[in-house]
Structures are given as C-alpha cells and as structure tokens.
Design an enzyme around this catalytic site. Structure first.
Site, mmCIF file in Angstrom:
data_model
loop_
_atom_site.group_PDB
_atom_site.id
_atom_site.type_symbol
_atom_site.label_atom_id
_atom_site.label_comp_id
_atom_site.label_asym_id
_atom_site.label_seq_id
_atom_site.Cartn_x
_atom_site.Cartn_y
_atom_site.Cartn_z
ATOM 1 C CB SER A 196 -0.860 0.011 1.265
ATOM 2 O OG SER A 196 -1.408 1.298 1.485
ATOM 3 C CE1 TYR A 249 -4.179 -2.197 5.132
ATOM 4 C CE2 TYR A 249 -2.862 -0.327 4.426
ATOM 5 C CZ TYR A 249 -3.717 -1.365 4.129
ATOM 6 O OH TYR A 249 -4.109 -1.567 2.817
HETATM 7 N N1 CAA Z 1 -2.175 13.417 10.911
HETATM 8 C C1 CAA Z 1 -1.953 13.778 12.203
HETATM 9 N N2 CAA Z 1 -2.906 13.797 13.144
HETATM 10 C C2 CAA Z 1 -4.142 13.451 12.767
HETATM 11 C C3 CAA Z 1 -4.436 13.054 11.445
HETATM 12 C C4 CAA Z 1 -3.390 13.072 10.499
HETATM 13 N N3 CAA Z 1 -3.577 12.711 9.226
HETATM 14 N N4 CAA Z 1 -5.731 12.754 11.375
HETATM 15 C C5 CAA Z 1 -6.243 12.956 12.590
HETATM 16 N N5 CAA Z 1 -5.285 13.389 13.444
HETATM 17 C C6 CAA Z 1 -5.414 13.759 14.856
HETATM 18 C C7 CAA Z 1 -6.654 14.600 15.049
HETATM 19 O O1 CAA Z 1 -6.382 15.961 14.822
HETATM 20 C C8 CAA Z 1 -7.007 14.299 16.488
HETATM 21 O O2 CAA Z 1 -6.146 15.030 17.336
HETATM 22 P P1 CAA Z 1 -6.705 15.671 18.728
HETATM 23 O O3 CAA Z 1 -7.206 14.489 19.521
HETATM 24 O O4 CAA Z 1 -5.504 16.339 19.316
HETATM 25 O O5 CAA Z 1 -7.815 16.601 18.313
HETATM 26 C C9 CAA Z 1 -6.603 12.844 16.669
HETATM 27 O O6 CAA Z 1 -5.641 12.565 15.616
HETATM 28 C C10 CAA Z 1 -7.785 11.906 16.527
HETATM 29 O O7 CAA Z 1 -8.297 12.025 15.189
HETATM 30 P P2 CAA Z 1 -9.775 11.607 14.807
HETATM 31 O O8 CAA Z 1 -10.768 12.586 15.372
HETATM 32 O O9 CAA Z 1 -9.838 11.359 13.322
HETATM 33 O O10 CAA Z 1 -9.917 10.247 15.616
HETATM 34 P P3 CAA Z 1 -10.949 9.138 15.433
HETATM 35 O O11 CAA Z 1 -10.719 8.224 16.597
HETATM 36 O O12 CAA Z 1 -12.321 9.646 15.189
HETATM 37 O O13 CAA Z 1 -10.509 8.414 14.047
HETATM 38 C C11 CAA Z 1 -9.143 7.202 12.555
HETATM 39 C C12 CAA Z 1 -9.238 7.850 13.940
HETATM 40 C C13 CAA Z 1 -10.173 6.069 12.468
HETATM 41 C C14 CAA Z 1 -7.758 6.649 12.434
HETATM 42 C C15 CAA Z 1 -9.480 8.265 11.470
HETATM 43 O O14 CAA Z 1 -8.626 9.392 11.652
HETATM 44 C C16 CAA Z 1 -9.253 7.757 10.069
HETATM 45 O O15 CAA Z 1 -10.052 7.005 9.543
HETATM 46 N N6 CAA Z 1 -8.145 8.146 9.424
HETATM 47 C C17 CAA Z 1 -7.813 7.696 8.061
HETATM 48 C C18 CAA Z 1 -6.976 6.454 8.139
HETATM 49 C C19 CAA Z 1 -6.729 5.948 6.747
HETATM 50 O O16 CAA Z 1 -6.278 6.660 5.858
HETATM 51 N N7 CAA Z 1 -7.024 4.666 6.528
HETATM 52 C C20 CAA Z 1 -6.901 4.064 5.232
HETATM 53 C C21 CAA Z 1 -7.893 2.931 5.132
HETATM 54 S S1 CAA Z 1 -7.993 2.273 3.483
HETATM 55 C C22 CAA Z 1 -6.566 1.457 3.308
HETATM 56 O O17 CAA Z 1 -5.812 1.249 4.219
HETATM 57 C C23 CAA Z 1 -6.244 0.977 1.918
HETATM 58 C C24 CAA Z 1 -4.940 1.468 1.504
HETATM 59 O O18 CAA Z 1 -4.000 0.686 1.417
HETATM 60 C C25 CAA Z 1 -4.768 2.895 1.140
#
Ligand code: CAA
Length: 247
Positions: free
Chosen positions: A141, A154
C-alpha cells in the site's frame, strides 16, 4: 500465450475481484481464495458468471493460519494444477490512532497482512523454483511506504510486505521466479469507503489526480507482472497512487 494457474487471496473483495478478472482476461486459470466467514461466495460466483467469468475455482481458508494455507493450496492443486502465480492480496484494516490501539488490533493486522505472506508463499515458492517459472505478486500500500496516521499496524505490515518481497526476490531471481510488490493508493473499494466521508474527502483532496483508483487499474498491473514479458522485473515496487507519493 501459456495458460497458467493463478491463486488470488482475498479474491472476493473489491481489489481481489478485479485482480481475478484481469488475470482471467489474460487467459489464466484463476483460483479464488476467500475467508470461510465470507458468506456471499455463491452470490459472488453468480455475479462473476454473469460478467463472463464462469470457471473460477474457489478455496476457503484463513490466510493467517499456516494450516489453512496448506489446505487451500492442496485443494487448488487438486482442482486446477500447480500454482504458477500467487497474488497475496488479502488484507484488513483496524484503523486507530496509536494512543488508542489495542494489542488485538495490532496482532490481527500483522497476522492477516504480513504473516499471511509467509503462510501462503511457503506452500508454492519451492515448487515454482523447481519448475523454473513462477510469479509472486504481493499487494502492499502507499501507506506502507509513506506511513499514515491511524495506521501504525497497517503501515508496519505493508512496509514488511516490501521487505519480504525484496529479500525473497533475491533468493529466487536465478530460479525463474519473480517477486514484486504493488503499492496501490486509495482504491474505490469497501475498505476505503469505510473511512469517515469527511476524512476520505480530505485524503482525496491530497491526491494530485483528485480521485480514487479504479480496482481494474490495480488488477491490470497484476496481469502485467504475471506475464512472461515481465520476466526481467523482480524485487520491484510499483506505485499506483494517482501521484499521492513517490519514493
Ligand atoms: N495526521 C496527524 N494527526 C491526525 C491526522 C493526520 N492525518 N488525522 C487525525 N489526526 C489527529 C486529530 O487531529 C485528532 O487530534 P486531537 O485528539 O488532538 O484533536 C486525533 O488525531 C484523533 O483524530 P480523529 O478525530 O480522526 O480520531 P478518530 O478516533 O475519530 O478516528 C481514525 C481515527 C479512524 C484513524 C481516522 O482518523 C481515520 O479514519 N483516518 C484515516 C486512516 C486511513 O487513511 N485509513 C486508510 C484505510 S484504506 C486502506 O488502508 C487501503 C490502503 O492501502 C490505502
């Protein structure tokens, strides 16, 4: 062209389905490996038949279990013949920020996405080498290369896929067996659609092509890597990510 036997893990998911179809279009006999808990096998087969793919062989097993992998390959060989092409595609996500990640979410992703490569490849690599031809294609990925917040498990597993592939490529290069990696970016599959819509939109905004990949854009690359013409390519990592990240 020579018809070969291709075994695809995670075959009934969005990416797996496209990989099966592109390999079948290239003339290969496809063995679709799926998790025994997936209960839509018959519907999937029906859908494939309606799309013109009528003779997929199916084998059920959990890729995180060495015993299941041994059983699946034995069944595949009995039904279709020796496996010439292995696509290690099965994978899961258990996304959580590291502060909130529990050991079970770590273990599940490492065993399904990385240990599975040991379990499956072990069943076929020595036999490919003995026959002097083979293709092992591992699906990593973009997040195994660049890292992604919320995916320490992951990203670690998918980075491990690349290391595994480079090492095995070196071991098998002189035996006619190539080992390559595809690093898809965000593909329009159920796995990606499970991301919260606002988070997904912010990810798409960072992709220079401003869209998700179509599954067949990854499947087509698998068909190329599985072909004779790709015979000089091994230990390579193909990035197919709409320009999201370059190594
Ligand atoms: N970089 C740094 N910090 C981040 C961030 C980022 N990209 N995204 C979120 N944060 C921080 C937020 O600002 C927050 O900080 P505070 O608590 O200080 O406010 C903290 O992290 C929590 O963030 P969330 O509110 O998003 O937390 P959550 O518990 O609701 O969700 C998560 C967490 C499920 C990981 C969600 O952020 C998410 O889904 N992120 C995307 C993950 C992703 O890209 N997954 C890919 C899946 S598909 C796949 O994997 C296929 C492939 O090969 C590409």
């Amino acid at each position: 062209m020579t018809q070969r036997v291709a075994l695809v893990t995670g075959a009934m998911g969005g990416l797996g389905t496209a990989i099966c179809q592109e390999l079948a279009k290239a003339g290969h006999k496809v063995v679709a490996s799926y998790h025994p808990q997936f209960d839509n096998k018959d519907a999937w087969l029906q859908e494939m038949a309606e799309a013109g793919f009528k003779d997929f062989v199916c084998v059920a097993g959990d890729v995180s279990s060495l015993e299941d992998c041994e059983k699946m390959v034995t069944e595949a060989e009995a039904a279709a013949g020796p496996v010439d092409i292995l696509i290690n595609n099965a994978g899961i996500t258990r996304d959580k920020m590291f502060a909130k990640m529990e050991k079970d979410g770590w273990d599940a992703v490492i065993s399904t996405n990385l240990t599975s490569l040991f379990n499956m490849t072990k069943q076929v690599s020595a036999k490919m080498a003995a026959r002097g031809w083979g293709r092992i294609i591992n699906i990593s990925s973009v997040n195994g290369v660049k890292g992604q917040a919320g995916q320490t498990n992951y990203s670690a597993a998918k980075a491990g896929v690349i290391g595994f592939s480079k090492a095995l490529a070196a071991e098998l290069a002189a035996k006619g067996v190539t080992v390559n990696v595809i690093c898809p970016g965000y593909v329009a599959t159920k796995m990606v659609m499970a991301i919260k819509p606002e988070v997904l939109q912010s990810i798409i905004d960072t992709v220079p092509m401003k869209r998700l990949a179509k599954p067949e854009e990854i499947g087509g690359a698998c068909a190329y890597l599985a072909s004779d013409i790709a015979g000089f390519m091994t230990g390579a990592t193909m990035n197919i990510n709409g320009g999201l990240y370059y190594q």
